[in-house]
Write a protein that holds these residues in place. Sequence first.
Motif, PDB file in Angstrom:
ATOM      1  N   ALA A  41       2.123   1.782  -3.452  1.00  0.00           N
ATOM      2  CA  ALA A  41       1.058   2.247  -4.345  1.00  0.00           C
ATOM      3  C   ALA A  41       0.747   3.729  -4.107  1.00  0.00           C
ATOM      4  CB  ALA A  41      -0.198   1.403  -4.154  1.00  0.00           C
ATOM      5  N   LEU A  42       0.735   4.137  -2.859  1.00  0.00           N
ATOM      6  CA  LEU A  42       0.460   5.545  -2.550  1.00  0.00           C
ATOM      7  C   LEU A  42       1.600   6.445  -3.013  1.00  0.00           C
ATOM      8  CD1 LEU A  42      -1.118   5.164   1.005  1.00  0.00           C
ATOM      9  CD2 LEU A  42      -2.302   5.775  -1.125  1.00  0.00           C
TER      10      LEU A  42
ATOM     11  N   LEU B  67      -9.875   8.832  -4.714  1.00  0.00           N
ATOM     12  CA  LEU B  67      -8.899   7.844  -4.243  1.00  0.00           C
ATOM     13  C   LEU B  67      -9.532   6.945  -3.186  1.00  0.00           C
ATOM     14  CD1 LEU B  67      -6.018   6.670  -3.924  1.00  0.00           C
ATOM     15  CD2 LEU B  67      -5.581   8.474  -2.251  1.00  0.00           C
TER      16      LEU B  67
ATOM     17  N   GLN C 117      -8.731   6.666   1.925  1.00  0.00           N
ATOM     18  CA  GLN C 117      -9.795   7.338   1.182  1.00  0.00           C
ATOM     19  C   GLN C 117      -9.457   8.814   1.119  1.00  0.00           C
ATOM     20  OE1 GLN C 117     -13.943   6.401   2.245  1.00  0.00           O
ATOM     21  NE2 GLN C 117     -14.241   8.600   2.393  1.00  0.00           N
TER      22      GLN C 117
ATOM     23  N   LEU D   2       0.836  -1.196   0.000  1.00  0.00           N
ATOM     24  CA  LEU D   2       0.000   0.000   0.000  1.00  0.00           C
ATOM     25  C   LEU D   2       0.873   1.249   0.000  1.00  0.00           C
ATOM     26  CD1 LEU D   2      -2.680   1.495   0.105  1.00  0.00           C
ATOM     27  CD2 LEU D   2      -2.724   1.099   2.592  1.00  0.00           C
TER      28      LEU D   2
ATOM     29  N   CYS E 169      -8.640   2.838  -1.547  1.00  0.00           N
ATOM     30  CA  CYS E 169      -7.840   1.606  -1.606  1.00  0.00           C
ATOM     31  C   CYS E 169      -8.513   0.535  -0.762  1.00  0.00           C
ATOM     32  CB  CYS E 169      -6.430   1.865  -1.080  1.00  0.00           C
ATOM     33  SG  CYS E 169      -5.517   3.095  -2.018  1.00  0.00           S
TER      34      CYS E 169
END
Length: 190
Positions: free
Chosen positions: A17-18, A153, A71, A14, A155
Amino acid sequence: MARLFVAIEIPPALADALLARVPRAAGVRPAAAHQIHLTLHFLGEQDEMAAVRVEQALGAVSCASFPLAVQEAGYFRGRRASVLWAGVASSPALDDLHASVERAVAASGSEPEENTAMRHSPPRFQPHITLARCTPAVPDAVLQSWRVSQTGLACAPWLVERFILYQSHLHPSGAQHLCRRAYALGASGR
């Protein structure tokens, strides 16, 4: 002296990805992937006796594990620097953990490092994940464009199973965060 903060770690995939969403622009410095976290409480500089008291007091925190999801995204603009961040979905369990950590730190007798802005009122908990720091030279248009590009956004959630008391060491190349102690959360009952 130990520079301390309490945080939730972010899963490496994560975090990667961010960080891939951070704009590659002059003056924008992404955080190191292994240091991506969500701060629950910042204590700042504490002597070793205070650090031990905090470490022991946090052992009394009793919360269940819970899912948490990224979020939205945004930025904080400051005079010396700006911060690009990812937010998290509303979570009563996160709010409970934050309140429990706050009570434990207060019970330890340790005071957070004083900040002029905090003298008048305590800061409201704004859970966020710092992704990058920006110099003042980064134009507002770059920050606003990034925020707009992150609209919607969201995830997949991850299970928060522990929180960590970190000790941070400041270096010219950036901060190094070391786990001083990890605290497991109880089973979520699912």
